[in-house]
Design a protein around this motif. Structure first.
Motif, PDB file in Angstrom:
ATOM      1  N   GLU A  22     -11.120  10.041 -34.238  1.00 23.89           N
ATOM      2  CA  GLU A  22     -10.735  11.151 -35.194  1.00 23.89           C
ATOM      3  C   GLU A  22     -11.401  11.057 -36.445  1.00 23.89           C
ATOM      4  O   GLU A  22     -12.163  11.917 -37.133  1.00 23.89           O
ATOM      5  CB  GLU A  22      -9.266  11.519 -35.374  1.00 23.89           C
ATOM      6  CG  GLU A  22      -8.908  12.674 -35.975  1.00 23.89           C
ATOM      7  CD  GLU A  22      -7.238  12.507 -36.638  1.00 23.89           C
ATOM      8  OE1 GLU A  22      -6.719  11.546 -37.091  1.00 23.89           O
ATOM      9  OE2 GLU A  22      -6.786  13.448 -36.268  1.00 23.89           O
ATOM     10  N   ASP A 134      -7.502   7.973 -29.283  1.00 21.08           N
ATOM     11  CA  ASP A 134      -8.146   8.987 -30.406  1.00 21.08           C
ATOM     12  C   ASP A 134      -7.643   8.324 -31.772  1.00 21.08           C
ATOM     13  O   ASP A 134      -8.808   8.723 -32.513  1.00 21.08           O
ATOM     14  CB  ASP A 134      -7.448  10.256 -30.271  1.00 21.08           C
ATOM     15  CG  ASP A 134      -7.948  11.214 -29.125  1.00 21.08           C
ATOM     16  OD1 ASP A 134      -8.676  10.733 -28.217  1.00 21.08           O
ATOM     17  OD2 ASP A 134      -7.631  12.389 -28.848  1.00 21.08           O
ATOM     18  N   ALA A 280      -2.337  20.029 -26.438  1.00 21.40           N
ATOM     19  CA  ALA A 280      -2.981  18.829 -26.275  1.00 21.40           C
ATOM     20  C   ALA A 280      -2.588  18.048 -24.820  1.00 21.40           C
ATOM     21  O   ALA A 280      -3.089  16.881 -24.613  1.00 21.40           O
ATOM     22  CB  ALA A 280      -2.546  17.624 -27.239  1.00 21.40           C
ATOM     23  N   GLN A 284      -6.057  18.562 -20.823  1.00 25.43           N
ATOM     24  CA  GLN A 284      -6.596  17.456 -21.264  1.00 25.43           C
ATOM     25  C   GLN A 284      -6.139  16.450 -20.053  1.00 25.43           C
ATOM     26  O   GLN A 284      -4.979  16.113 -19.601  1.00 25.43           O
ATOM     27  CB  GLN A 284      -6.125  16.761 -22.549  1.00 25.43           C
ATOM     28  CG  GLN A 284      -6.149  17.805 -23.622  1.00 25.43           C
ATOM     29  CD  GLN A 284      -7.359  17.920 -24.094  1.00 25.43           C
ATOM     30  OE1 GLN A 284      -8.209  16.842 -24.001  1.00 25.43           O
ATOM     31  NE2 GLN A 284      -7.612  19.245 -24.862  1.00 25.43           N
ATOM     32  N   ASN A 327      -2.971  10.351 -29.095  1.00 26.65           N
ATOM     33  CA  ASN A 327      -3.652  11.397 -28.662  1.00 26.65           C
ATOM     34  C   ASN A 327      -3.096  12.808 -28.907  1.00 26.65           C
ATOM     35  O   ASN A 327      -3.786  13.931 -29.350  1.00 26.65           O
ATOM     36  CB  ASN A 327      -4.081  11.461 -27.173  1.00 26.65           C
ATOM     37  CG  ASN A 327      -5.003  10.359 -26.642  1.00 26.65           C
ATOM     38  OD1 ASN A 327      -5.647   9.637 -27.699  1.00 26.65           O
ATOM     39  ND2 ASN A 327      -5.244  10.117 -25.438  1.00 26.65           N
ATOM     40  N   ARG A 331      -5.041  15.676 -31.563  1.00 23.20           N
ATOM     41  CA  ARG A 331      -5.420  17.048 -30.856  1.00 23.20           C
ATOM     42  C   ARG A 331      -4.748  18.270 -30.961  1.00 23.20           C
ATOM     43  O   ARG A 331      -4.904  19.242 -30.670  1.00 23.20           O
ATOM     44  CB  ARG A 331      -5.736  16.828 -29.149  1.00 23.20           C
ATOM     45  CG  ARG A 331      -6.373  15.457 -28.980  1.00 23.20           C
ATOM     46  CD  ARG A 331      -6.762  15.404 -27.291  1.00 23.20           C
ATOM     47  NE  ARG A 331      -7.151  13.936 -27.020  1.00 23.20           N
ATOM     48  CZ  ARG A 331      -7.407  13.615 -25.955  1.00 23.20           C
ATOM     49  NH1 ARG A 331      -7.179  14.510 -24.958  1.00 23.20           N
ATOM     50  NH2 ARG A 331      -8.062  12.371 -25.617  1.00 23.20           N
TER      51      ARG A 331
END
Length: 387
Positions: A22, A134, A280, A284, A327, A331
């Protein structure tokens, strides 16, 4: 408690300076979409510096401990038997490492053994967070506050296998022949340290499937059957773990309250996933798999709470929370929703950590009080402490 809180705080602060997916995307936009070589190299150098600092702190804390962990004394005796070529129930990979370390040390240096495994566990988990999450900072925050690190002071064989299994998850994202070879090789390697890791082969592949809503029906049915056939399942578990037969673990009456913390952890994570499902989870592959793993863990905790050490199977599923929660945060597109999710994660994890500390000295955990061999004398018997 103060020491563990201080260690968690200082390492989390250091982890916040490590930039991953990120943050890299933000830096790319901030530079106008240009790749700045010098900046990239500086960022990598800083990441390495902070990662080394975090690793050093956590590895040292694990290596300096003395009689911390509910099976510390058992490991001392087991390693003694391994070095003396006696009968042990531990796996060959662990036995080989112990013999090598004791031979190099020239004595039965179990402190070295704990130090090496402590460092290895920390190194693998940091690698997992850096490569597969992430946000390293958020993943590390969950890793520390939800007790995953401090619990690794127990059953070092198991936690090393757990770390390897979590690392192996990367090869289930885009399934191909090469990835499958690496996945199975890692799991088989981990099984030479703790054979329970073999259960992840069916569990991870089931979680990898794109479940439909009706899939919850057979899951509930299997859970109900497990609750009804607990005697037969216990007999099967004892065949896998013969060392637990006729022990206090089998004689004790276990209740669902014993696993209240991880159970509520699963409920919290699943609740967040439902809130963020469209953003998210739905499309995914990784998050959907981690979501399914938490559903399976919840089913285990509810239907098999009577099974001694059920957490050893459930942790293979719940440890993915260190990847799933960051994550989810990264997201979410809606800024307002993201702030609310962040607030919920921070509050829940802090409360979880405080609860963990209050339970950390109880039987079955015993990672408190913390003692270090730097400040305590040893009482030796043939180079082995007596407990």
């Amino acid at each position: 408690m103060v020491l563990y809180t201080f260690i968690a705080a200082i390492t989390i602060v250091l982890a916040c300076h490590v930039k991953t997916t990120e943050d890299s995307a933000y830096d790319f936009v901030a530079t106008g979409g240009r790749i700045v070589t010098g900046y990239t190299s500086r960022r990598k150098a800083l990441n390495t510096l902070y990662l080394v600092a975090v690793f050093a702190i956590l590895a040292l804390l694990a290596a300096l401990r003395l009689e911390v962990g509910n099976d510390y004394g058992t490991y001392v005796v087991t390693c003694h038997e391994i070095f003396q070529k006696g009968y042990v129930v531990t796996e060959p990979g662990f036995n080989l490492v112990v013999r090598i370390l004791y031979t190099l040390s020239g004595k039965e240096d179990y402190l070295l053994m704990f130090g090496v495994f402590g460092a290895a566990i920390v190194a693998v988990f940091l690698k997992v967070l850096y490569d597969q999450s992430d946000s390293f900072a958020w993943g590390f925050f969950v890793f520390m506050t939800m007790g995953f690190y401090y619990r690794s002071f127990n059953t070092v064989r198991y936690y090393f296998a757990l770390a390897i299994a979590t690392f192996a998850l990367r090869y289930l994202m885009d399934i191909d022949v090469q990835g499958m070879i690496k996945f199975f090789a890692l799991i088989l390697f981990a099984a030479t340290f703790h054979k329970s890791v073999l259960v992840v082969i069916p569990m991870y592949f089931i979680a990898r499937i794109n479940w439909k809503r009706w899939a919850l029906i057979p899951l509930a049915a299997v859970s109900a059957v497990a609750a009804l056939l607990h005697n037969q399942i216990l007999d099967l578990a004892l065949k896998l773990y013969p060392s637990y037969r006729n022990t206090v673990y089998i004689e004790e009456v276990h209740t669902i309250i014993e696993n209240a913390a991880p159970l509520f952890g699963c409920l919290f994570v699943l609740g967040l996933c439902l809130v963020c499902y469209n953003d998210a989870v739905r499309d995914q592959v990784d998050n959907r798999m981690y979501f399914n793993m938490n559903i399976m863990a919840l089913a285990l905790y509810v239907s098999c709470f009577w099974l001694p050490l059920i957490t050893r199977f459930a942790y293979y599923l719940t440890t993915a929370q260190i990847l799933l929660l960051p994550n989810l945060i990264c997201r979410i597109r809606d800024k307002t929703k993201k702030k609310r999710v962040i607030s919920a994660v921070v509050v829940f994890c802090i409360l979880y950590f405080l609860y963990f500390l209050t339970e950390a000295d109880k039987m079955g955990v015993r990672v408190l009080p913390y003692k270090s061999w730097l400040f305590y004398d040893h009482r030796w018997l043939n180079q082995t402490d007596t407990f």
